[in-house]
Design a protein around this motif. Sequence first.
Motif, PDB file in Angstrom:
ATOM      1  N   ALA A  23      54.938  44.242  45.457  1.00 13.18           N
ATOM      2  CA  ALA A  23      53.755  43.599  46.040  1.00 13.18           C
ATOM      3  C   ALA A  23      53.114  42.730  44.967  1.00 13.18           C
ATOM      4  CB  ALA A  23      52.768  44.643  46.559  1.00 13.18           C
ATOM      5  N   GLY A  24      53.669  41.519  44.814  1.00 19.43           N
ATOM      6  CA  GLY A  24      53.113  40.570  43.861  1.00 19.43           C
ATOM      7  C   GLY A  24      52.234  39.573  44.582  1.00 19.43           C
ATOM      8  N   SER A  25      52.878  38.529  45.127  1.00 19.20           N
ATOM      9  CA  SER A  25      52.119  37.533  45.886  1.00 19.20           C
ATOM     10  C   SER A  25      51.498  38.132  47.142  1.00 19.20           C
ATOM     11  CB  SER A  25      53.033  36.363  46.260  1.00 19.20           C
ATOM     12  OG  SER A  25      53.514  35.709  45.098  1.00 19.20           O
ATOM     13  N   ASP A  26      52.147  39.126  47.732  1.00 20.19           N
ATOM     14  CA  ASP A  26      51.650  39.759  48.953  1.00 20.19           C
ATOM     15  C   ASP A  26      50.829  40.992  48.585  1.00 20.19           C
ATOM     16  OD1 ASP A  26      51.167  40.692  51.469  1.00 20.19           O
ATOM     17  OD2 ASP A  26      53.255  41.173  51.955  1.00 20.19           O
ATOM     18  N   ALA A  27      49.582  40.771  48.177  1.00 17.50           N
ATOM     19  CA  ALA A  27      48.739  41.868  47.697  1.00 17.50           C
ATOM     20  C   ALA A  27      48.454  42.890  48.785  1.00 17.50           C
ATOM     21  CB  ALA A  27      47.430  41.308  47.146  1.00 17.50           C
ATOM     22  N   ALA A  28      48.471  42.465  50.044  1.00 11.81           N
ATOM     23  CA  ALA A  28      48.173  43.390  51.143  1.00 11.81           C
ATOM     24  C   ALA A  28      49.267  44.435  51.328  1.00 11.81           C
ATOM     25  CB  ALA A  28      47.985  42.613  52.445  1.00 11.81           C
ATOM     26  N   ALA A  29      50.419  44.234  50.674  1.00 11.49           N
ATOM     27  CA  ALA A  29      51.536  45.163  50.839  1.00 11.49           C
ATOM     28  C   ALA A  29      51.535  46.282  49.809  1.00 11.49           C
ATOM     29  CB  ALA A  29      52.860  44.391  50.756  1.00 11.49           C
ATOM     30  N   LEU A  30      50.494  46.398  49.000  1.00 10.12           N
ATOM     31  CA  LEU A  30      50.531  47.411  47.952  1.00 10.12           C
ATOM     32  C   LEU A  30      50.516  48.822  48.536  1.00 10.12           C
ATOM     33  CD1 LEU A  30      47.488  48.801  47.360  1.00 10.12           C
ATOM     34  CD2 LEU A  30      47.047  46.546  46.426  1.00 10.12           C
ATOM     35  N   THR A  31      51.112  49.749  47.784  1.00  8.33           N
ATOM     36  CA  THR A  31      51.289  51.118  48.271  1.00  8.33           C
ATOM     37  C   THR A  31      50.649  52.177  47.388  1.00  8.33           C
ATOM     38  OG1 THR A  31      53.425  51.318  47.131  1.00  8.33           O
ATOM     39  CG2 THR A  31      53.466  50.519  49.410  1.00  8.33           C
ATOM     40  N   CYS A  32      50.192  51.823  46.206  1.00 11.42           N
ATOM     41  CA  CYS A  32      49.522  52.798  45.341  1.00 11.42           C
ATOM     42  C   CYS A  32      48.338  53.398  46.105  1.00 11.42           C
ATOM     43  CB  CYS A  32      49.041  52.113  44.056  1.00 11.42           C
ATOM     44  SG  CYS A  32      48.242  53.226  42.869  1.00 11.42           S
ATOM     45  N   LYS A  33      48.242  54.714  46.126  1.00 18.52           N
ATOM     46  CA  LYS A  33      47.264  55.390  46.968  1.00 18.52           C
ATOM     47  C   LYS A  33      46.119  55.988  46.159  1.00 18.52           C
ATOM     48  CE  LYS A  33      50.516  56.649  50.656  1.00 18.52           C
ATOM     49  NZ  LYS A  33      51.115  57.769  51.431  1.00 18.52           N
ATOM     50  N   ALA A  34      44.944  55.973  46.764  1.00 21.15           N
ATOM     51  CA  ALA A  34      43.768  56.651  46.229  1.00 21.15           C
ATOM     52  C   ALA A  34      43.271  57.606  47.309  1.00 21.15           C
ATOM     53  CB  ALA A  34      42.690  55.654  45.847  1.00 21.15           C
ATOM     54  N   GLY A  75      40.723  30.235  34.999  1.00 21.51           N
ATOM     55  CA  GLY A  75      40.988  30.665  33.630  1.00 21.51           C
ATOM     56  C   GLY A  75      42.385  30.292  33.187  1.00 21.51           C
ATOM     57  N   ILE A  76      43.370  30.504  34.046  1.00 22.73           N
ATOM     58  CA  ILE A  76      44.749  30.151  33.704  1.00 22.73           C
ATOM     59  C   ILE A  76      44.904  28.637  33.613  1.00 22.73           C
ATOM     60  CG2 ILE A  76      47.138  30.249  34.485  1.00 22.73           C
ATOM     61  CD1 ILE A  76      45.898  32.869  33.301  1.00 22.73           C
ATOM     62  N   ALA A  77      44.215  27.885  34.460  1.00 26.03           N
ATOM     63  CA  ALA A  77      44.261  26.428  34.375  1.00 26.03           C
ATOM     64  C   ALA A  77      43.753  25.954  33.018  1.00 26.03           C
ATOM     65  CB  ALA A  77      43.431  25.805  35.500  1.00 26.03           C
ATOM     66  N   ALA A  78      42.670  26.555  32.536  1.00 29.17           N
ATOM     67  CA  ALA A  78      42.134  26.185  31.229  1.00 29.17           C
ATOM     68  C   ALA A  78      43.098  26.561  30.114  1.00 29.17           C
ATOM     69  CB  ALA A  78      40.779  26.846  31.014  1.00 29.17           C
ATOM     70  N   CYS A  79      43.700  27.746  30.208  1.00 30.57           N
ATOM     71  CA  CYS A  79      44.681  28.168  29.201  1.00 30.57           C
ATOM     72  C   CYS A  79      45.879  27.219  29.184  1.00 30.57           C
ATOM     73  CB  CYS A  79      45.146  29.590  29.483  1.00 30.57           C
ATOM     74  SG  CYS A  79      43.885  30.870  29.237  1.00 30.57           S
ATOM     75  N   ALA A  80      46.354  26.837  30.363  1.00 28.24           N
ATOM     76  CA  ALA A  80      47.490  25.925  30.451  1.00 28.24           C
ATOM     77  C   ALA A  80      47.153  24.567  29.853  1.00 28.24           C
ATOM     78  CB  ALA A  80      47.930  25.774  31.906  1.00 28.24           C
ATOM     79  N   THR A  81      45.930  24.111  30.077  1.00 25.83           N
ATOM     80  CA  THR A  81      45.510  22.827  29.516  1.00 25.83           C
ATOM     81  C   THR A  81      45.469  22.890  27.996  1.00 25.83           C
ATOM     82  OG1 THR A  81      44.201  22.382  31.512  1.00 25.83           O
ATOM     83  CG2 THR A  81      43.713  21.066  29.558  1.00 25.83           C
ATOM     84  N   SER A 105      37.370  27.476  46.291  1.00 28.73           N
ATOM     85  CA  SER A 105      38.660  28.161  46.352  1.00 28.73           C
ATOM     86  C   SER A 105      39.822  27.173  46.376  1.00 28.73           C
ATOM     87  CB  SER A 105      38.706  29.057  47.593  1.00 28.73           C
ATOM     88  OG  SER A 105      39.932  29.769  47.641  1.00 28.73           O
ATOM     89  N   ARG A 106      39.734  26.150  47.209  1.00 28.16           N
ATOM     90  CA  ARG A 106      40.824  25.161  47.261  1.00 28.16           C
ATOM     91  C   ARG A 106      40.939  24.436  45.933  1.00 28.16           C
ATOM     92  NH1 ARG A 106      41.378  19.637  48.522  1.00 28.16           N
ATOM     93  NH2 ARG A 106      39.214  19.398  49.215  1.00 28.16           N
ATOM     94  N   GLN A 107      39.806  24.063  45.346  1.00 30.28           N
ATOM     95  CA  GLN A 107      39.838  23.341  44.076  1.00 30.28           C
ATOM     96  C   GLN A 107      40.388  24.228  42.953  1.00 30.28           C
ATOM     97  OE1 GLN A 107      37.259  23.267  46.238  1.00 30.28           O
ATOM     98  NE2 GLN A 107      37.342  21.114  46.858  1.00 30.28           N
ATOM     99  N   ALA A 108      40.145  25.541  43.031  1.00 33.86           N
ATOM    100  CA  ALA A 108      40.710  26.444  42.034  1.00 33.86           C
ATOM    101  C   ALA A 108      42.230  26.471  42.130  1.00 33.86           C
ATOM    102  CB  ALA A 108      40.142  27.850  42.213  1.00 33.86           C
ATOM    103  N   SER A 109      42.733  26.492  43.348  1.00 32.01           N
ATOM    104  CA  SER A 109      44.188  26.469  43.514  1.00 32.01           C
ATOM    105  C   SER A 109      44.777  25.138  43.064  1.00 32.01           C
ATOM    106  CB  SER A 109      44.557  26.739  44.977  1.00 32.01           C
ATOM    107  OG  SER A 109      44.374  28.102  45.300  1.00 32.01           O
ATOM    108  N   ILE A 165      53.547  31.046  37.286  1.00 33.83           N
ATOM    109  CA  ILE A 165      53.924  32.229  38.060  1.00 33.83           C
ATOM    110  C   ILE A 165      52.756  33.181  38.273  1.00 33.83           C
ATOM    111  CG2 ILE A 165      55.415  34.274  38.076  1.00 33.83           C
ATOM    112  CD1 ILE A 165      57.480  32.581  36.504  1.00 33.83           C
ATOM    113  N   PHE A 166      52.035  33.548  37.176  1.00 38.48           N
ATOM    114  CA  PHE A 166      51.010  34.575  37.389  1.00 38.48           C
ATOM    115  C   PHE A 166      49.714  33.999  37.951  1.00 38.48           C
ATOM    116  CE2 PHE A 166      50.239  34.796  32.448  1.00 38.48           C
ATOM    117  CZ  PHE A 166      49.700  33.530  32.458  1.00 38.48           C
ATOM    118  N   GLU A 167      48.812  34.896  38.364  1.00 37.10           N
ATOM    119  CA  GLU A 167      47.588  34.562  39.114  1.00 37.10           C
ATOM    120  C   GLU A 167      47.927  33.800  40.399  1.00 37.10           C
ATOM    121  OE1 GLU A 167      44.962  35.915  38.403  1.00 37.10           O
ATOM    122  OE2 GLU A 167      44.662  36.101  36.256  1.00 37.10           O
ATOM    123  N   GLY A 168      49.042  34.160  41.012  1.00 36.80           N
ATOM    124  CA  GLY A 168      49.514  33.474  42.211  1.00 36.80           C
ATOM    125  C   GLY A 168      50.481  32.367  41.822  1.00 36.80           C
TER     126      GLY A 168
END
Length: 379
Positions: free
Chosen positions: A132-143, A245-251, A313-317, A361-364
Amino acid sequence: MAVDRTLPTQEAEDLIDLTRELAEKELGKRVNEHEVDERYPDGLFALLGRAGLLGLPYPEEHGGGGQPYEVYLQVLEELAIQWAAVAVATSVHTLACYPLHAFGTSAQRERWLPRMLAGEFLGGYSLSEPQAGSDAAALTCKAERVEDGYRISGTKAWITHGGKADFYALFARTAPGTRGISCFLAPGATEGLAFGRPERKMGLNAIPTTSAMWDGAVIDSDRLIGDEGQGLEIAFSALDGGRLGIAACATGLAQAALDTAVAYANERTTFGRKIVDHQGLGFLLADMAAAVDSARATYLDAAHRRDLGRPFSRQASVAKLVATDAAMKVTTDAVQVLGGYGYTRDFPVERYMREAKIMQIFEGTNQIQRLVISRHLVR
């Protein structure tokens, strides 16, 4: 080369100058040996915390820096120019503080947030799982609710600072369905929590990335952030800022590659003149500079919208997509500018190229960013 920045206040200019000086002195002199040896920089994040760089976009009342997001991101960029792995880990720490700041109770914030923002508690973000990477809704870790709090069972993956962090923004399932995921501020030292060996990565090797195994570990009920079932809302809200944050790091990484390429092109001579004076290479450097400047403008636009309280949100992506694709291209071109030397470890550009790849790859993944952008366009 110092980046020419337009900053909103004299305080912000002083902060950037401080960051640049600290990064050159403390990060620049250590990065090569730590990355080659895959050795963790002990004490470095405590130093960044004492300098006030680990809580910049959060309110002063809780020990933060009270800085606009656009200033915080430029601090990240300055760190990334010297050491991308440290900048990414700083971004992740800031991301891990967000759920408590935005969704925690007053009592929770007063109890934990000041020490987190001061860097006394270093944070990790624990959302992804092996399946469950990109599909966060599929996570299975239970609390599971128990008398003493919540019993956590399952495996998490791709945790920056895994095994080193003092706390984790942990997302686990408390009920079935997409509304059954909850967020916890989980302590790093918990009986029943173990970490896998660090992943063997292409780059960012000084900061560990690990899996985490929760074997029935119990955490207190007051570690729940927000309401049960609010986890995905919290996660997605946090990720918009994390992508910036990742955009700034990449820059910053792309800027470092450009600086190295320009310096080399001004020193290396062929056919009786500097290689920068050959039109083919000069145009390549110009395209690299345009990509870096465009990436910076894109993340600053999104940050400005965030600071104004407008949807971003769109501008962040867009920023994450544009900046990380630019970093991949600019670092690859920097290797080309240096020729055979660029392929050796005598120059840092081969490391820059390896480090740039993960940022797509990361942060989506950037494919996910395109999906997010397209969905915004048709709303």
